[in-house]
Write a protein that holds these residues in place. Structure first.
Motif, PDB file in Angstrom:
ATOM      1  N   PRO A   1      28.535   2.503   5.271  1.00 21.72           N
ATOM      2  CA  PRO A   1      28.153   3.408   6.329  1.00 21.72           C
ATOM      3  C   PRO A   1      26.882   3.469   6.703  1.00 21.72           C
ATOM      4  CG  PRO A   1      29.687   4.041   4.401  1.00 21.72           C
ATOM      5  CD  PRO A   1      29.185   2.891   4.091  1.00 21.72           C
ATOM      6  N   ALA A   2      25.849   3.081   5.652  1.00 19.84           N
ATOM      7  CA  ALA A   2      24.482   3.363   5.738  1.00 19.84           C
ATOM      8  C   ALA A   2      23.824   1.944   6.769  1.00 19.84           C
ATOM      9  CB  ALA A   2      23.543   3.676   4.921  1.00 19.84           C
ATOM     10  N   LEU A   3      24.594   0.742   6.302  1.00 17.95           N
ATOM     11  CA  LEU A   3      24.102  -0.147   6.829  1.00 17.95           C
ATOM     12  C   LEU A   3      24.824  -0.704   8.351  1.00 17.95           C
ATOM     13  CD1 LEU A   3      24.562  -2.495   3.491  1.00 17.95           C
ATOM     14  CD2 LEU A   3      22.538  -2.001   4.834  1.00 17.95           C
ATOM     15  N   TYR A   4      25.875  -0.163   8.631  1.00 17.92           N
ATOM     16  CA  TYR A   4      26.613  -0.595   9.817  1.00 17.92           C
ATOM     17  C   TYR A   4      26.709   0.791  10.794  1.00 17.92           C
ATOM     18  CZ  TYR A   4      27.658  -4.898   7.391  1.00 17.92           C
ATOM     19  OH  TYR A   4      27.610  -6.062   6.702  1.00 17.92           O
TER      20      TYR A   4
ATOM     21  N   SER B   1      25.229  -6.801   0.624  1.00 16.40           N
ATOM     22  CA  SER B   1      25.906  -6.635  -0.385  1.00 16.40           C
ATOM     23  C   SER B   1      24.866  -6.053  -1.483  1.00 16.40           C
ATOM     24  CB  SER B   1      26.210  -8.025  -0.877  1.00 16.40           C
ATOM     25  OG  SER B   1      25.046  -8.821  -0.971  1.00 16.40           O
ATOM     26  N   THR B   2      25.656  -5.607  -2.736  1.00 18.72           N
ATOM     27  CA  THR B   2      24.736  -5.055  -3.863  1.00 18.72           C
ATOM     28  C   THR B   2      23.695  -6.196  -4.108  1.00 18.72           C
ATOM     29  OG1 THR B   2      26.307  -5.604  -5.546  1.00 18.72           O
ATOM     30  CG2 THR B   2      26.396  -3.562  -4.579  1.00 18.72           C
ATOM     31  N   GLN B   3      24.171  -7.298  -4.177  1.00 21.81           N
ATOM     32  CA  GLN B   3      23.160  -8.570  -4.559  1.00 21.81           C
ATOM     33  C   GLN B   3      21.876  -8.382  -3.690  1.00 21.81           C
ATOM     34  OE1 GLN B   3      26.479  -8.924  -4.151  1.00 21.81           O
ATOM     35  NE2 GLN B   3      27.088 -10.292  -5.876  1.00 21.81           N
ATOM     36  N   HIS B   4      22.099  -8.356  -2.283  1.00 22.76           N
ATOM     37  CA  HIS B   4      21.169  -8.244  -1.253  1.00 22.76           C
ATOM     38  C   HIS B   4      20.272  -6.914  -1.520  1.00 22.76           C
ATOM     39  CE1 HIS B   4      20.216  -7.341   3.153  1.00 22.76           C
ATOM     40  NE2 HIS B   4      19.136  -8.081   2.605  1.00 22.76           N
ATOM     41  N   LEU B   5      21.021  -5.820  -1.712  1.00 23.11           N
ATOM     42  CA  LEU B   5      20.514  -4.488  -1.835  1.00 23.11           C
ATOM     43  C   LEU B   5      19.420  -4.600  -3.181  1.00 23.11           C
ATOM     44  CD1 LEU B   5      22.981  -1.984  -0.713  1.00 23.11           C
ATOM     45  CD2 LEU B   5      21.165  -2.837   0.665  1.00 23.11           C
ATOM     46  N   CYS B   6      19.838  -5.306  -4.143  1.00 23.58           N
ATOM     47  CA  CYS B   6      19.168  -4.988  -5.449  1.00 23.58           C
ATOM     48  C   CYS B   6      17.844  -5.785  -5.010  1.00 23.58           C
ATOM     49  CB  CYS B   6      19.927  -5.601  -6.588  1.00 23.58           C
ATOM     50  SG  CYS B   6      21.147  -4.562  -7.358  1.00 23.58           S
TER      51      CYS B   6
ATOM     52  N   GLY C   1      14.533   1.370   4.888  1.00 21.37           N
ATOM     53  CA  GLY C   1      14.478   0.548   6.035  1.00 21.37           C
ATOM     54  C   GLY C   1      15.361  -0.667   5.980  1.00 21.37           C
ATOM     55  N   ILE C   2      16.365  -0.801   5.069  1.00 16.41           N
ATOM     56  CA  ILE C   2      17.242  -1.936   5.032  1.00 16.41           C
ATOM     57  C   ILE C   2      18.336  -1.918   6.314  1.00 16.41           C
ATOM     58  CG2 ILE C   2      18.911  -3.194   3.322  1.00 16.41           C
ATOM     59  CD1 ILE C   2      17.557  -1.478   0.986  1.00 16.41           C
ATOM     60  N   THR C   3      18.695  -3.122   6.638  1.00 17.16           N
ATOM     61  CA  THR C   3      19.646  -3.247   7.748  1.00 17.16           C
ATOM     62  C   THR C   3      20.630  -4.455   7.066  1.00 17.16           C
ATOM     63  OG1 THR C   3      18.375  -4.741   8.882  1.00 17.16           O
ATOM     64  CG2 THR C   3      18.039  -2.483   9.471  1.00 17.16           C
TER      65      THR C   3
END
Length: 323
Positions: free
Chosen positions: A101-104, A162-167, A319-321
């Motif tokens: 929801p926050a990314l898209y 993905s959580t891998q990306h966000l981590c 500021g992650i997209t």
């Protein structure tokens, strides 16, 4: 009318009211459990384990259908738009419900309004891993290695958002480092490139990593959970490695489309609850490093909402997209 008279003449009138119920019995055909990720990852492993046990309880095959893409959004959207009859379910997880929801900004579904929670299944941490050839043996050594090569070190993930990306993005933010993100369509291809040394590190789900870590093919530097895990007792947490308050675990839960009749929801809950109590399931979950939840629908909805609030704040402030 003639059919009714014939039934009454045969003394079968008491069966007429039972016929519609028999025709509408659930389930009367195979159930599809959608994994919004590629085969070989934790979601896929869990789907196949649960499908076997829950399908046995329901008396119908439960077929796993992998629909990967957009960090779980493709498969999750397909389930949201499916008929709410209990025959299409999904094993949702953190990316599709708490971070998407926050990314898209134009997410084609509402994680809370478009789904009926069935049961919370399990949680599991990610593990920060590197190839054994990399000359680092701790998180602090890795940070120094990356800082000496700004914008040159590549990390793998299973997709944007993905959580891998966000981590990894949180790691960059907390350590003041800059890396190259290399997204893959699933765990298997990401790990192949990591093992081959084509990328330097990954924050991957623990279950598919354990064989490589135990064999020495990969080196575990830290886990993302708040506490150490029994499967990797010698691996510290990121928080204990100098990144205070770094705590992130992935959760998994079964969802149906919104509007599934309550009696069917109850049947599904009972089937999955039974599956999660089976020794074969609990043993395998423990071996994979997952902590069983087995939470009811209300509790599942509550922790999904809380996790969405947490991750949404982190994503927006960093500021992650998804691009």
């Amino acid at each position: 009318m003639q059919r009714r008279h014939l039934i009454q003449a045969l003394g079968l009138g008491s069966l007429t009211s039972a016929w519609p119920a028999f025709a509408e019995a659930f389930p009367s055909r195979p159930i599809t459990l959608v994994s919004p990720w590629a085969a070989g990852g934790t979601n896929d492993l869990l789907c196949r384990l649960l499908a076997r046990e829950a399908g046995g309880v329901l008396g119908q095959p439960m077929v796993v259908d992998n629909k990967p893409g957009a960090s779980g959004v493709v498969g999750t959207t397909a389930v949201a738009r499916s008929k709410p009859d209990g025959y299409t379910l999904t094993l949702g997880s953190t990316p599709g419900y708490a971070t998407a929801p926050a990314l898209y900004p134009n997410l084609p579904y509402d994680p809370l309004k478009d789904f009926t929670p069935i049961i919370g299944v399990a949680t599991v941490p990610n593990v920060l891993v590197v190839p054994p050839s990399l000359p680092v043996n701790s998180v602090q050594e890795l940070i120094a290695y990356i800082k000496a090569r700004p914008g040159q070190v590549a990390y793998a993930s299973v997709g944007n958002g993905s959580t891998q990306h966000l981590c990894a993005k949180l790691f960059e933010r907390m350590t003041g480092t800059e890396m190259i993100h290399v997204p893959y369509k699933g765990t298997a291809p990401a790990m192949q490139d990591l093992l081959a040394g084509r990328v330097t590190l990954a924050f991957e789900n623990m279950p598919p990593l354990l064989p490589q870590i135990r064999s020495g093919a990969l080196k575990a530097l830290a886990v993302t959970s708040a506490q150490r895990v029994a499967q990797l007792p010698d691996t510290p947490t990121l928080a204990a490695s100098g990144l205070a308050d770094f705590g992130a675990s992935v959760w998994y839960a079964v969802f149906a489309p919104a509007g599934v009749p309550a009696p069917i929801v109850t049947q599904l809950q009972n089937a999955f609850s039974h599956a999660l109590r089976q020794p074969a399931v609990t043993t395998q979950l423990a071996q994979l490093g997952l902590t069983t939840l087995a939470s009811d629908a209300a509790a599942t909805k509550a922790f999904v909402q809380a996790d969405a609030t947490k991750w949404g704040g982190i994503i927006r402030s960093a500021g992650i997209t998804a691009d």
